[in-house]
Design a protein around this motif. Structure first.
Motif, PDB file in Angstrom:
ATOM      1  N   THR A  31      70.175  44.152  58.769  1.00  0.00           N
ATOM      2  CA  THR A  31      68.951  44.541  58.278  1.00  0.00           C
ATOM      3  C   THR A  31      68.664  43.551  57.171  1.00  0.00           C
ATOM      4  O   THR A  31      67.598  42.806  57.058  1.00  0.00           O
ATOM      5  CB  THR A  31      68.846  45.938  57.833  1.00  0.00           C
ATOM      6  OG1 THR A  31      69.186  46.727  59.096  1.00  0.00           O
ATOM      7  CG2 THR A  31      67.263  46.208  57.411  1.00  0.00           C
ATOM      8  N   VAL A  38      65.483  40.819  56.541  1.00  0.00           N
ATOM      9  CA  VAL A  38      64.723  40.919  55.495  1.00  0.00           C
ATOM     10  C   VAL A  38      64.777  39.721  54.759  1.00  0.00           C
ATOM     11  O   VAL A  38      63.536  39.014  54.630  1.00  0.00           O
ATOM     12  CB  VAL A  38      65.041  42.189  54.523  1.00  0.00           C
ATOM     13  CG1 VAL A  38      64.186  41.922  53.196  1.00  0.00           C
ATOM     14  CG2 VAL A  38      64.935  43.480  55.258  1.00  0.00           C
ATOM     15  N   VAL A  48      64.204  43.530  62.073  1.00  0.00           N
ATOM     16  CA  VAL A  48      64.309  44.344  60.938  1.00  0.00           C
ATOM     17  C   VAL A  48      64.345  45.762  61.665  1.00  0.00           C
ATOM     18  O   VAL A  48      65.080  46.598  61.506  1.00  0.00           O
ATOM     19  CB  VAL A  48      63.405  44.419  59.860  1.00  0.00           C
ATOM     20  CG1 VAL A  48      63.513  45.617  58.832  1.00  0.00           C
ATOM     21  CG2 VAL A  48      63.909  43.215  58.967  1.00  0.00           C
ATOM     22  N   VAL A  50      60.459  40.339  61.419  1.00  0.00           N
ATOM     23  CA  VAL A  50      60.066  41.958  61.112  1.00  0.00           C
ATOM     24  C   VAL A  50      60.609  42.782  62.259  1.00  0.00           C
ATOM     25  O   VAL A  50      60.924  43.850  62.297  1.00  0.00           O
ATOM     26  CB  VAL A  50      58.459  41.872  60.910  1.00  0.00           C
ATOM     27  CG1 VAL A  50      58.104  43.435  60.755  1.00  0.00           C
ATOM     28  CG2 VAL A  50      58.083  41.227  59.926  1.00  0.00           C
TER      29      VAL A  50
END
Length: 449
Positions: free
Chosen positions: A297, A301, A159, A156
């Protein structure tokens, strides 16, 4: 016989809000870890332009944080078996928060490298202790999933780092990303008051007055006390003079310890190599810089879902089979990234690569935590993570070397896929499943007759 004393209390205790609160705070720490490490890969293209850095120098700077993590894991990472989980975690947060903030004010590559090194020292010391604390403060039947959920917040943070790299850097410059990295310092007072110490550690030190209120919140239905648990636990009889590091190799366990270190090292090589160089590798394969940051990204994820799924698999089928499966998929997906794919297939491969590299890093930490008994748990995790940092250090440096030599993109990704195959073989050769500490490992810290 030694075992995690919390298992006695929580074996039949349902998950409650106290357990979830601990997981929340540990997850926030892992989010900070992910942001502070991945942000370098996000700002790297702009940094190389501003400071006219060569790929080799950029790779060395990237490896400086990972060198610091190795130092931190060897020193601070294993120190909480002696000084306590909470105290060391807070000290590490202060170190990496200040160092990460300092990156935003650097005027040279030398200053930047020094700040990245101390950021790594704090993060390297924190992670083994967060894993040890979460392992000891989780219900036994939910341990893998809670540890991997917590560790998945690294992704997280990754990201968020990739998104801020796309949004903040064009508007405010790359330095602004490191001002965001200093925000964890604001959480330090809250953690001081709300993060509990490990009950196993308190019992081992005879600090029953401190352990009892935590025990009541932890297992409300338990009618005993921490001192009553201590009478049947070898943890309370721990010999402080015995070397914890030597115990990692005692009684014929040297092979499993070494194999675990190999799995850690290969996993970290893939994780940090890809997070540092994926945007540049994809740009070299003909994609725009904006698209390349989007790929970073997508990678992270995928890592979030991989971390969650790996924890569920490990609780259901065991840590060892989960590791083998994920390492094999990692090798295949990274290898295929070296060839032009349709957009859909490319994103699926990136998600698989993220799920089985960063996601596997979650379950390998959980696997290591359950391979060792509580009295040497942070030492075991700390040494595995420290040796694994050799692979983490090699990842960014290897990527820089490959790009400088102008090899084909397929060859570059093949090199990053090989560690996945090596890690799968090492995991297969480990003799234990890792869900429970076997008798011969439990006896490592039992008092001598």
């Amino acid at each position: 016989m030694n075992h995690n004393v919390i298992d006695d209390v929580l074996k039949d205790t349902p998950l409650n809000s106290f357990h979830v609160a601990i997981m929340f705070w540990c997850a926030m720490l892992m989010l900070f870890d992910g942001y502070d490490l991945v942000i370098y890969g996000s700002v790297l293209p702009q940094l190389m332009i501003d400071w006219k850095l060569s790929p080799v120098v950029a790779g060395i700077i990237g490896s400086s944080a990972l060198t610091g993590m190795m130092v931190g894991a060897l020193t601070l990472g294993s120190s909480s078996d002696r000084f306590g989980r909470k105290r060391v975690i807070l000290a590490c947060l202060g170190v990496f928060g200040l160092a990460a903030l300092g990156n935003g004010f650097c005027d040279s590559a030398t200053q930047f490298t020094a700040c990245r090194f101390f950021t790594g020292v704090g993060l390297g010391g924190m992670v083994p202790n967060v894993v040890a604390l979460m392992t000891e403060m989780s219900p036994s039947g939910k341990r893998n999933i809670m540890v991997t959920v917590m560790l998945s917040f690294y992704s997280v943070g990754g990201v968020i780092a990739a998104l801020t790299g796309k949004v903040i850097t064009p508007a405010f410059g790359w330095r602004a990303n490191f001002l965001v990295a200093g925000l964890p310092l604001l959480v330090l007072p809250a953690l001081y008051f709300w993060l509990p110490e490990s009950i196993s550690y308190l019992i081992a030190r005879g600090r029953y007055t401190e352990a009892d209120p935590i025990l009541k919140r932890y297992a409300p239905e338990f009618r005993g006390s921490s001192s009553s648990l201590a009478t049947s636990s070898a943890e309370a009889q721990e010999d402080p003079a015995r070397s914890r590091t030597v115990e990692l190799f005692a009684r014929g366990n040297i092979l499993d310890t070494l194999l675990l270190w190999i799995a850690f090292g290969m996993c970290m090589l893939m994780v940090y190599g890809l997070n540092t160089w994926l945007p540049k590798l994809m740009a070299a394969n003909g994609y725009s810089l904006g698209s390349s940051l989007t790929f970073l990204t997508v990678l992270n994820v995928g890592a979030i879902f991989g971390g969650l799924f790996s924890g569920w698999l490990a609780d259901r089928y065991g840590g060892k089979p989960t590791l083998i499966l994920f390492f094999v998929i990692a090798a295949i997906s990274i290898f295929l990234l070296g060839y032009r794919q349709t957009t859909v297939v490319l994103n699926l491969l990136l998600m698989c690569a993220g799920a089985t590299t960063v996601g596997t890093l979650c379950v390998v930490h959980s696997f290591a935590a359950q391979l060792y008994p509580s009295a040497i748990r942070s030492t075991g995790i700390g040494w595995a993570a420290a040796v694994g940092r050799l692979g983490a250090i090699a990842g960014p440096a290897l990527g820089g070397y490959l790009l400088s030599q102008k090899f084909s993109i397929g060859f570059n990704f093949m090199v990053f896929a090989i560690p996945g195959a090596v890690a799968a073989i090492a995991s297969l050769a480990i003799s234990r499943n890792g869900n429970n500490v076997p008798d011969r490992m439990q006896q490592l810290v039992a008092p001598a007759d």
